[in-house]
Design a protein around this motif. Structure first.
Motif, PDB file in Angstrom:
ATOM      1  N   VAL A 158       0.865  -0.897  -0.266  1.00  0.00           N
ATOM      2  CA  VAL A 158       0.321   0.027  -0.216  1.00  0.00           C
ATOM      3  C   VAL A 158       0.815   1.424   0.179  1.00  0.00           C
ATOM      4  O   VAL A 158       1.995   1.749   0.892  1.00  0.00           O
ATOM      5  N   GLY A 159       0.377   2.208  -1.233  1.00  0.00           N
ATOM      6  CA  GLY A 159       1.098   3.458  -0.892  1.00  0.00           C
ATOM      7  C   GLY A 159       1.947   3.559  -1.828  1.00  0.00           C
ATOM      8  O   GLY A 159       1.107   4.263  -3.193  1.00  0.00           O
ATOM      9  N   ARG A 219       6.443   4.430   1.880  1.00  0.00           N
ATOM     10  CA  ARG A 219       6.965   5.743   2.359  1.00  0.00           C
ATOM     11  C   ARG A 219       6.298   6.342   1.125  1.00  0.00           C
ATOM     12  O   ARG A 219       6.673   5.687  -0.307  1.00  0.00           O
ATOM     13  N   LEU A 220       5.707   7.961   1.800  1.00  0.00           N
ATOM     14  CA  LEU A 220       5.515   8.421   0.627  1.00  0.00           C
ATOM     15  C   LEU A 220       6.786   9.280   0.120  1.00  0.00           C
ATOM     16  O   LEU A 220       7.083   9.643   0.741  1.00  0.00           O
ATOM     17  N   GLU A 235      -4.992  14.536   2.710  1.00  0.00           N
ATOM     18  CA  GLU A 235      -6.147  13.898   1.922  1.00  0.00           C
ATOM     19  C   GLU A 235      -5.443  12.564   1.374  1.00  0.00           C
ATOM     20  O   GLU A 235      -6.082  11.812   1.472  1.00  0.00           O
ATOM     21  N   TYR A 236      -3.898  12.425   1.740  1.00  0.00           N
ATOM     22  CA  TYR A 236      -3.425  11.454   0.637  1.00  0.00           C
ATOM     23  C   TYR A 236      -3.636  10.792   2.354  1.00  0.00           C
ATOM     24  O   TYR A 236      -4.413   9.069   2.446  1.00  0.00           O
ATOM     25  N   SER A 237      -3.311  11.000   3.485  1.00  0.00           N
ATOM     26  CA  SER A 237      -3.536  10.499   4.349  1.00  0.00           C
ATOM     27  C   SER A 237      -4.722   9.887   5.296  1.00  0.00           C
ATOM     28  O   SER A 237      -4.647   8.192   5.475  1.00  0.00           O
ATOM     29  N   ILE A 268       1.426   5.630   7.566  1.00  0.00           N
ATOM     30  CA  ILE A 268       1.045   4.980   8.586  1.00  0.00           C
ATOM     31  C   ILE A 268       1.026   5.438  10.228  1.00  0.00           C
ATOM     32  O   ILE A 268       1.698   7.003  10.290  1.00  0.00           O
ATOM     33  N   SER A 269      -0.114   5.738  10.737  1.00  0.00           N
ATOM     34  CA  SER A 269      -0.097   5.997  12.338  1.00  0.00           C
ATOM     35  C   SER A 269       1.303   5.684  12.839  1.00  0.00           C
ATOM     36  O   SER A 269       1.425   5.036  12.951  1.00  0.00           O
TER      37      SER A 269
END
Length: 313
Positions: A158-159, A219-220, A235-237, A268-269
């Motif tokens: 994911v990402g 990672r973004l 928005e991404y988060s 990620i939180s």
């Protein structure tokens, strides 16, 4: 095996051999004295054209644990700044009697270019948007430790798939070892030509993580973006940030992974990074397993034994 350049080009039996050897070396890391004479008298050169903490340190520690000489070439202080070409640099390192050259480069294919021009083993430590094979191997070793297998696992990646060499190596490596991979990302961060990859594509995060045994968060990578590919971080988060609540439909015994470095609160939180009851987050284990995987790669490429042969002490 002469070089380790990509998992797309590495047969499944060789991936299994690398993981089997890494599992043997992993035990050494738990000993009070972490030193074996396996590569005594040999030299490993790390040539990194990009900044790195985990990967470069991991390779250097792997070499030193096996008693090899580990030499880091600081590109910013090298003859590269005087105009020396990449080809001349790697051939100079070979002439200086390097027994293995580990390369990280922003250009996809740079390690393969070097491997075609030297007679010593070359390891790809990450090249452009292409591959990062040792990162994928350490991810697979971590899954194998957690589940006792890779075959049959459902893995959601994911990402920022578009810029991720980690994702590409994992897609090829995991599917060759029998796992099923699903990708999820904003359309702007999904590469073209996913039809040619052995992975499914989900329309949203919730679809990707539903029933997943492993959720691998990417990672973004703002530093590799040529344009604004997401409206904004908030928005991404909101749409693709992985939190405990977003994982409620994953499989029992879920494993959460991240190749690091982590952007807490973005992809990620923070609480998930630090650990949440009922969800196993393996970021620290991934880093430790990276040393074992790089020991295995160096050992095999620099003259290790046959499949299943334990490391000599």
């Amino acid at each position: 095996m002469k070089h380790l350049l990509s998992l797309r080009e590495t047969p499944a039996n060789e991936i299994g051999f690398l993981l089997q050897t890494a599992a043997v070396f992993r035990e050494i890391l738990d000993r009070p004295i972490r030193k074996v004479p396996t590569l005594r008298g040999r030299s490993v050169v790390t040539l990194f054209y990009e900044s790195s903490t985990r990967t470069r340190t991991s390779f250097e520690m792997a070499a030193k644990i096996m008693s090899a000489e580990a030499v880091n070439v600081a590109v910013a202080l090298s003859s590269v700044t005087k105009g020396e070409s990449f080809k001349d640099t790697v051939q100079t390192l070979q002439a200086l009697k390097a027994d293995c050259i580990v390369i990280r480069h922003s250009a996809s294919g740079a390690p393969a270019f070097a491997a075609a021009r030297v007679d010593v083993p070359v390891i790809n430590a990450g090249d452009g948007r292409h591959e990062h094979p040792t990162q994928a191997l350490l991810d697979m070793l971590t899954m194998q430790q957690h589940f006792g297998r890779i075959e049959g696992l459902k893995v959601a990646i994911v990402g920022d798939v578009l810029h991720s060499r980690v994702a590409r190596s994992n897609i090829w490596g995991l599917t060759k070892m029998g796992a099923k991979v699903t990708l999820a990302a904003p359309r702007t961060l999904m590469p073209e030509g996913t039809d040619g990859l052995p992975a499914a594509v989900a329309d949203c995060l919730d679809e990707a993580v539903c029933g997943a045994d492993v959720v691998m968060v990417l990672r973004l990578q703002n530093e590799r973006m040529q344009a604004a590919l997401v409206p904004n971080v908030r928005e991404y988060s909101r749409l693709f940030g992985v939190t405990p609540a977003r994982l409620r439909h994953a499989a029992h015994g879920l494993l959460v992974m991240h190749p690091g470095p982590v952007n807490r609160g973005v992809e990620i939180s923070s609480d998930l990074v630090d650990g949440v009851d009922g969800i196993h987050t393996a970021i620290g284990e991934q880093v430790t397993n990276g040393i074992a995987v790089r020991m295995a790669a160096l050992y095999i490429l620099m003259g290790g034994g046959s499949i299943g042969e334990p490391a000599a002490e």
